[in-house]
Write a protein that holds these residues in place. Structure first.
Motif, short mmCIF file in Angstrom:
data_model
loop_
_atom_site.label_atom_id
_atom_site.label_comp_id
_atom_site.label_asym_id
_atom_site.label_seq_id
_atom_site.Cartn_x
_atom_site.Cartn_y
_atom_site.Cartn_z
N ASN A 111 0.73 -0.92 -0.22
CA ASN A 111 0.28 0.40 0.29
C ASN A 111 0.88 1.52 -0.28
OD1 ASN A 111 -2.41 -2.05 -0.14
ND2 ASN A 111 -2.24 -1.52 1.85
N GLN A 129 -2.34 -8.58 -0.48
CA GLN A 129 -3.07 -7.54 0.43
C GLN A 129 -2.49 -8.25 1.73
OE1 GLN A 129 -4.18 -4.61 0.78
NE2 GLN A 129 -3.06 -4.07 -0.86
N PRO A 138 -6.39 -3.75 5.32
CA PRO A 138 -6.08 -2.61 4.70
C PRO A 138 -5.33 -1.75 5.48
CG PRO A 138 -7.04 -4.17 3.78
CD PRO A 138 -7.41 -4.21 4.89
N GLY A 142 -4.58 1.41 1.72
CA GLY A 142 -5.06 0.75 0.61
C GLY A 142 -6.86 0.40 0.60
N LEU A 146 -5.95 1.39 -3.03
CA LEU A 146 -6.83 0.31 -4.25
C LEU A 146 -7.79 0.13 -4.67
CD1 LEU A 146 -5.37 -2.23 -5.17
CD2 LEU A 146 -6.34 -3.44 -3.37
#
Length: 257
Positions: A111, A129, A138, A142, A146
């Motif tokens: 991340n 992840q 996360p 993240g 993402l």
């Protein structure tokens, strides 16, 4: 030395340096990265920043030995004092930041890479992840970056399954910019960073600022941001040099001002 920090020809390189631990983060490394990024922000000679790892890994995320140590920092502090300040620096520094992912990038390591402006990875590298496997969510941005890169459903699937995503697949799903053959990787990163170090740094910084703003703006608000920042870009020395070079049919010599 948990972080190798070098500057050369306008390029600052931050290399995570705990190869025996797959460059997993501990408190010392987190604070060293924060300090180095602050240095890069304040040093006008730095025109581009490269994040990479020593050895076989980019970064395996948090050192779990530290996270589970009863005398160590609690998870809240690890996220709030170690990772979050790094993510904010990566987004707020008005200079291009390249994540040169030389090997596995897992958990917070993945991340932090995705928080950079451009992610280039070796074809042998992978993104994982890894949080669900130990009952965590996360972090390190993240859940912000993402889903915006690959869409909410795919992001949730990757977060919940912990599936390994090889670099070529990551490129195909728009998670990263490029996957490069291992044998060409170092030369590619060097060429990219060298090129960007000679480009109009202020324009890069303002472009980054505009993209950051777009995450929360309406179209009208974003058009207003572009109007304001374009006026600022137009007042830079680099704009004057770029236009003059174009009119004189020569290569511009940008100074990053």
């Amino acid at each position: 030395m948990v972080l190798q920090f070098t500057k050369e020809n306008g390029v600052a390189t931050l290399k995570f340096n705990r190869p025996d631990k797959y460059n997993s983060f501990n408190q010392e490394m987190a604070f060293a990265v924060q300090k180095a990024l602050d240095d890069c922000k304040d040093d006008d000679s730095v025109r581009v920043i490269v994040l990479t790892g020593e050895g076989k890994a980019f970064c395996a995320g948090q050192d779990l030995a530290e996270a589970t140590d009863p005398n160590g920092p609690p998870l809240k502090n690890i996220v709030g004092e170690h990772y979050n300040p790094i993510v904010m620096r990566l987004r707020e520094i008005e200079k291009p930041i390249i994540a040169a992912v030389n090997g596995v990038a897992a958990g917070a390591g993945a991340n932090l890479a995705l928080a950079c402006d451009i992610v280039v990875a070796k074809k042998s590298a992978a993104f994982i992840q890894a949080f669900a496997a130990i009952g965590l969510i996360p972090d390190s941005g993240g859940t912000f970056f993402l889903p915006r890169l690959v869409g909410a459903q795919k992001a949730l699937a990757l977060m919940m399954t912990g599936d390994k995503v090889l670099a070529e697949e990551a490129e195909a799903m728009n998670m990263i910019y490029k996957a490069i053959a291992d044998e060409d990787f170092d030369a590619y990163i060097e060429k990219m960073a060298s090129k960007m170090a000679k480009m109009p740094t202020r324009g890069y910084g303002l472009t980054k600022k505009a993209v950051n703003a777009s995450f929360n703006n309406s179209l009208k608000e974003q058009l207003d941001v572009e109007e304001k920042l374009q006026a600022e870009a137009g007042s830079t020395e680099d704009f004057k040099e770029g236009t003059q070079a174009f009119l004189e049919k020569r290569k511009p010599e940008f100074k990053g001002r």
